[in-house]
Motif scaffolding. Structure first.
Motif, PDB file in Angstrom:
ATOM      1  N   ARG A  35       0.841  -1.203   0.000  1.00 19.96           N
ATOM      2  CA  ARG A  35       0.000   0.000   0.000  1.00 19.96           C
ATOM      3  C   ARG A  35       0.878   1.256   0.000  1.00 19.96           C
ATOM      4  O   ARG A  35       0.627   2.201  -0.738  1.00 19.96           O
ATOM      5  N   ASP A  90      -5.304   2.449  -2.213  1.00 21.48           N
ATOM      6  CA  ASP A  90      -6.365   1.513  -1.832  1.00 21.48           C
ATOM      7  C   ASP A  90      -7.121   1.001  -3.050  1.00 21.48           C
ATOM      8  O   ASP A  90      -7.468  -0.179  -3.133  1.00 21.48           O
ATOM      9  N   LEU A  91      -7.355   1.872  -4.014  1.00 22.28           N
ATOM     10  CA  LEU A  91      -8.014   1.447  -5.250  1.00 22.28           C
ATOM     11  C   LEU A  91      -7.132   0.462  -6.028  1.00 22.28           C
ATOM     12  O   LEU A  91      -7.629  -0.502  -6.617  1.00 22.28           O
ATOM     13  N   LYS A 132      -7.391  -2.897  -4.315  1.00 20.24           N
ATOM     14  CA  LYS A 132      -8.692  -3.494  -4.591  1.00 20.24           C
ATOM     15  C   LYS A 132      -8.718  -4.074  -6.006  1.00 20.24           C
ATOM     16  O   LYS A 132      -9.183  -5.198  -6.219  1.00 20.24           O
ATOM     17  N   GLU A 133      -8.180  -3.337  -6.956  1.00 18.75           N
ATOM     18  CA  GLU A 133      -8.145  -3.819  -8.344  1.00 18.75           C
ATOM     19  C   GLU A 133      -7.225  -5.042  -8.472  1.00 18.75           C
ATOM     20  O   GLU A 133      -7.506  -5.960  -9.236  1.00 18.75           O
ATOM     21  N   GLU A 171      -6.804  -7.376  -6.375  1.00 19.04           N
ATOM     22  CA  GLU A 171      -7.451  -8.571  -5.837  1.00 19.04           C
ATOM     23  C   GLU A 171      -8.368  -9.261  -6.847  1.00 19.04           C
ATOM     24  O   GLU A 171      -8.733 -10.423  -6.645  1.00 19.04           O
ATOM     25  N   LYS A 172      -8.727  -8.572  -7.900  1.00 18.42           N
ATOM     26  CA  LYS A 172      -9.650  -9.160  -8.888  1.00 18.42           C
ATOM     27  C   LYS A 172      -9.014 -10.275  -9.673  1.00 18.42           C
ATOM     28  O   LYS A 172      -7.868 -10.375  -9.876  1.00 18.42           O
TER      29      LYS A 172
END
Length: 65
Positions: free
Chosen positions: A26, A57-58, A61-62, A64-65
């Motif tokens: 991060r 953070d975005l 999150k991306e 993790e896809k």
């Protein structure tokens, strides 16, 4: 120490390591965002730092896809 206690301790240790690595990642993403925002002269500094961590953070999150 029972097998169950050993496995729980090992699990806790691994979870702590994952948290440490995630925090580092991060921070690296936030640094990259900071470089980009700074290069474009984005101001003020307080908002830029907040935006860098939102961007990081975005990215996580991306990822993790």
């Amino acid at each position: 120490m029972t097998d169950l206690e050993f496995l729980e301790a090992k699990n806790n240790s691994l979870e702590n390591r994952i948290r440490a690595l995630r925090s580092t990642l991060r921070d690296e993403f936030a640094k990259a965002a900071l470089i980009g925002y700074t290069a474009h002269g984005w101001q003020p500094l307080e908002l830029m730092v907040q935006k860098c961590y939102q961007t990081a953070d975005l990215m996580l999150k991306e990822r993790e896809k």
